[in-house]
Design a protein around this motif. Structure first.
Motif, PDB file in Angstrom:
ATOM      1  N   SER A  20     -12.704 -28.177  31.580  1.00 44.51           N
ATOM      2  CA  SER A  20     -12.088 -29.080  32.557  1.00 44.51           C
ATOM      3  C   SER A  20     -11.043 -28.374  33.412  1.00 44.51           C
ATOM      4  CB  SER A  20     -11.456 -30.279  31.838  1.00 44.51           C
ATOM      5  OG  SER A  20     -10.325 -29.873  31.095  1.00 44.51           O
ATOM      6  N   LEU A  23     -12.254 -27.640  36.786  1.00 42.38           N
ATOM      7  CA  LEU A  23     -12.248 -28.767  37.726  1.00 42.38           C
ATOM      8  C   LEU A  23     -10.958 -28.803  38.518  1.00 42.38           C
ATOM      9  CD1 LEU A  23     -13.221 -31.534  38.819  1.00 42.38           C
ATOM     10  CD2 LEU A  23     -12.246 -32.572  36.764  1.00 42.38           C
ATOM     11  N   TYR A 163     -19.548 -25.475  30.363  1.00 42.22           N
ATOM     12  CA  TYR A 163     -18.661 -26.564  30.788  1.00 42.22           C
ATOM     13  C   TYR A 163     -17.826 -26.158  32.003  1.00 42.22           C
ATOM     14  CZ  TYR A 163     -19.922 -29.324  26.731  1.00 42.22           C
ATOM     15  OH  TYR A 163     -20.622 -30.073  25.812  1.00 42.22           O
ATOM     16  N   CYS A 164     -17.505 -24.870  32.121  1.00 39.57           N
ATOM     17  CA  CYS A 164     -16.810 -24.410  33.334  1.00 39.57           C
ATOM     18  C   CYS A 164     -17.678 -24.643  34.570  1.00 39.57           C
ATOM     19  CB  CYS A 164     -16.467 -22.925  33.210  1.00 39.57           C
ATOM     20  SG  CYS A 164     -15.117 -22.562  32.081  1.00 39.57           S
ATOM     21  N   PHE A 167     -17.952 -28.500  35.353  1.00 38.75           N
ATOM     22  CA  PHE A 167     -16.759 -29.060  35.995  1.00 38.75           C
ATOM     23  C   PHE A 167     -16.513 -28.446  37.368  1.00 38.75           C
ATOM     24  CE2 PHE A 167     -15.711 -30.409  31.611  1.00 38.75           C
ATOM     25  CZ  PHE A 167     -15.337 -31.725  31.868  1.00 38.75           C
ATOM     26  N   SER A 168     -16.906 -27.194  37.568  1.00 33.17           N
ATOM     27  CA  SER A 168     -16.779 -26.600  38.900  1.00 33.17           C
ATOM     28  C   SER A 168     -17.684 -27.315  39.898  1.00 33.17           C
ATOM     29  CB  SER A 168     -17.125 -25.116  38.850  1.00 33.17           C
ATOM     30  OG  SER A 168     -16.180 -24.397  38.092  1.00 33.17           O
ATOM     31  N   ILE A 170     -18.570 -30.454  39.723  1.00 33.18           N
ATOM     32  CA  ILE A 170     -17.915 -31.740  40.014  1.00 33.18           C
ATOM     33  C   ILE A 170     -16.765 -31.525  40.995  1.00 33.18           C
ATOM     34  CG2 ILE A 170     -16.622 -33.664  39.008  1.00 33.18           C
ATOM     35  CD1 ILE A 170     -18.197 -33.174  36.403  1.00 33.18           C
ATOM     36  N   SER A 208      -4.552 -31.164  29.885  1.00 28.09           N
ATOM     37  CA  SER A 208      -5.519 -30.287  29.216  1.00 28.09           C
ATOM     38  C   SER A 208      -4.830 -29.200  28.396  1.00 28.09           C
ATOM     39  CB  SER A 208      -6.444 -29.636  30.245  1.00 28.09           C
ATOM     40  OG  SER A 208      -7.222 -30.602  30.909  1.00 28.09           O
TER      41      SER A 208
END
Length: 509
Positions: A20, A23, A163-164, A167-168, A170, A208
């Motif tokens: 996250s 993001l 996950y990086c 979120f990037s 998004i 976070s």
């Protein structure tokens, strides 16, 4: 309700919280890249001399601050001792999280400094660029270093990188949202939009990093959720003699003997050049190769796809990395780049749909390769630790040294690209009417002039020959890189044994 939300956040997997952070960087950085030049040129009316001075100073500072901040952050890790006691992995992670918790909000504040005129345009341009890049560098270094510090196995690291990328992707939506409020004549709505983005980023970084820090603060040891897929690497503190820290010169000497590091930065320099070449000349290719054959909406779609698709495509690449290894996937992407370019060269510039697909896919696959290379750097961190028998990996410092060698590719891309275009066609993008200059520079016979390379042909050859050249050079340098297969397994096993030899338990959740 609030307590229930906090409880849900606390039980999120570590990989999700780590991802996250991408993001909260991407929602700001994509907007910055798209609008900062237009803002200073069109809104603040910066003069050309001040603009080029600012960009020149920024390019120098942009290359130097990565190794500088990496050294300041990780020089203590190059020794085996700190104040008479060994540094444990949870302490390293906590140090990085504290840095993120401070620099993340400051990065968001420095982002806001661009959108309000508070000094002479030239001075503000220089100060804003250097301040913004400083905090962005600190955030990127510690975030990337955590990729090497939180996990050792390739599976766990690809999970973190997955996950990086998610979120990037998004975060890239902020670019599309910004179109609704961007107005050079009335800047108020855009400023409010940027303030809201910055507030989201500040809250996100604070929350976070706080959640991650809580997992490492119990007895100085990592505390993991049941759904986490990461391995705890805990080194029990021992009472051992103080050891001397190595100097920067000694570290550089060690790095110069690191063969795989040298081959990797050669390959990555070409990759950075190609990524920025695609970004710099994407609008030019659309204008001179496709503008009279596709609609404006199609051009906008290709531009939008080039921002989001690399992140989404990377999710598939990461699943391939789990099965085949990063080395094989990156090599396959180089072969794919070469094959697509050769096919496009043979097809010619008149195949409109094939040209659209090639322009978009070329940027998507090139950007996707860039995002996989952080996994390779984490493997180099492991090899550096094993080769030099360090007690703790200097992750941020190695990421900084990679950036020092490869970031000049950002400067080479527009310089070499514009030089090639001008040398081949006589087209100078810095003049007001470059096409008229090409036509009227020397009067020639019509039959001879017809044989001269046109601007369209020049753009097409630039479009296909640059990736062909890059792919061939990268395939050669990548073939010399030996940190894969059995050697990579051996290095990871040795790093695990170094850790397990002092840890009471290496826990797999």
């Amino acid at each position: 309700m609030g307590l229930r939300l906090l409880a849900c956040l606390f039980h999120l997997p570590t990989a999700v919280i780590y991802g996250s952070l991408s993001l909260f960087v991407s929602i700001l950085h994509n907007v910055f890249l798209l609008y900062y030049v237009d803002t200073f040129v069109s809104v603040y009316k910066i003069d050309k001399l001040s603009f080029w001075i600012g960009e020149t100073v920024f390019l120098i500072w942009n290359s130097l601050n990565d190794p500088l901040f990496g050294w300041l952050s990780d020089r203590v890790f190059l020794s085996t001792q700190q104040a008479g006691a060994e540094i444990s992995s949870p302490e390293v992670v906590l140090k990085r999280l504290r840095a993120l918790s401070h620099n993340g909000p400051l990065f968001a504040i420095s982002f806001l400094a661009f959108w309000v005129a508070w000094a002479h345009p030239g001075l503000q341009f220089l100060l804003c660029l250097c301040m913004y890049d400083s905090f962005l560098t600190m955030v990127d270094l510690h975030h990337n270093a955590l990729l090497a510090d939180l996990a050792v196995s390739a599976k766990d690291r690809t999970s973190l990188n997955f996950y990086c990328s998610l979120f990037s992707a998004i975060g890239s939506l902020s670019v599309f949202m910004s179109y609704a409020v961007w107005n050079k004549e009335d800047f108020f709505s855009f400023r409010i939009f940027c303030v809201l983005l910055a507030l989201c980023s500040v809250v996100g970084f604070t929350l976070s990093t706080q959640l991650l820090r809580q997992r490492f603060q119990t007895d100085g040891k990592a505390k993991w959720d049941q759904e986490s897929t990461l391995k705890e690497l805990y080194i029990e503190k021992l009472s051992v003699p103080q050891e001397k820290r190595i100097t920067l010169a000694e570290y550089l000497q060690q790095l110069s003997r690191h063969r795989n590091f040298l081959w990797f930065v050669c390959m990555n320099l070409i990759q950075v050049f190609h990524c920025h070449f695609n970004s710099n000349f994407f609008p030019l290719f659309l204008e001179h190769l496709l503008s009279d054959q596709i609609s404006v909406s199609t051009g906008s779609f290709l531009l939008g796809v080039s921002y989001i698709a690399p992140h989404l495509n990377n999710l598939y690449f990461l699943s391939l990395c789990r099965r085949c290894g990063v080395y094989a996937v990156v090599r396959g992407l180089f072969f794919l780049k070469l094959a697509l370019s050769v096919v496009m060269l043979l097809a010619g510039p008149d195949q409109v749909y094939l040209l659209c697909i090639f322009i978009a896919s070329n940027r998507v696959f090139t950007e996707g390769t860039c995002k996989l290379l952080n996994l390779v750097v984490t493997d180099l961190v492991d090899e550096d630790l094993v080769l030099n028998r360090r007690k703790q990996a200097a992750s941020a410092l190695l990421f900084g040294m990679v950036a020092l060698v490869t970031k000049p590719g950002q400067t080479f891309a527009p310089l070499i690209g514009t030089w090639l275009l001008c040398a081949y066609t006589g087209y100078d993008i810095f003049q007001r009417n470059p096409l008229n200059n090409v036509v009227s520079a020397q009067p020639k016979l019509e039959s001879v002039a017809a044989l001269e390379p046109t601007l369209r042909q020049g753009c097409f050859y630039l479009l296909v020959f640059v990736p062909i050249t890059c792919a061939l050079l990268q395939l050669f340098t990548w073939s010399q890189f030996s940190l894969h297969g059995k050697r990579l397994q051996m290095v990871k096993a040795q790093r695990q044994s170094l850790t397990q030899g002092q840890a009471p338990e290496v826990k797999t959740i």
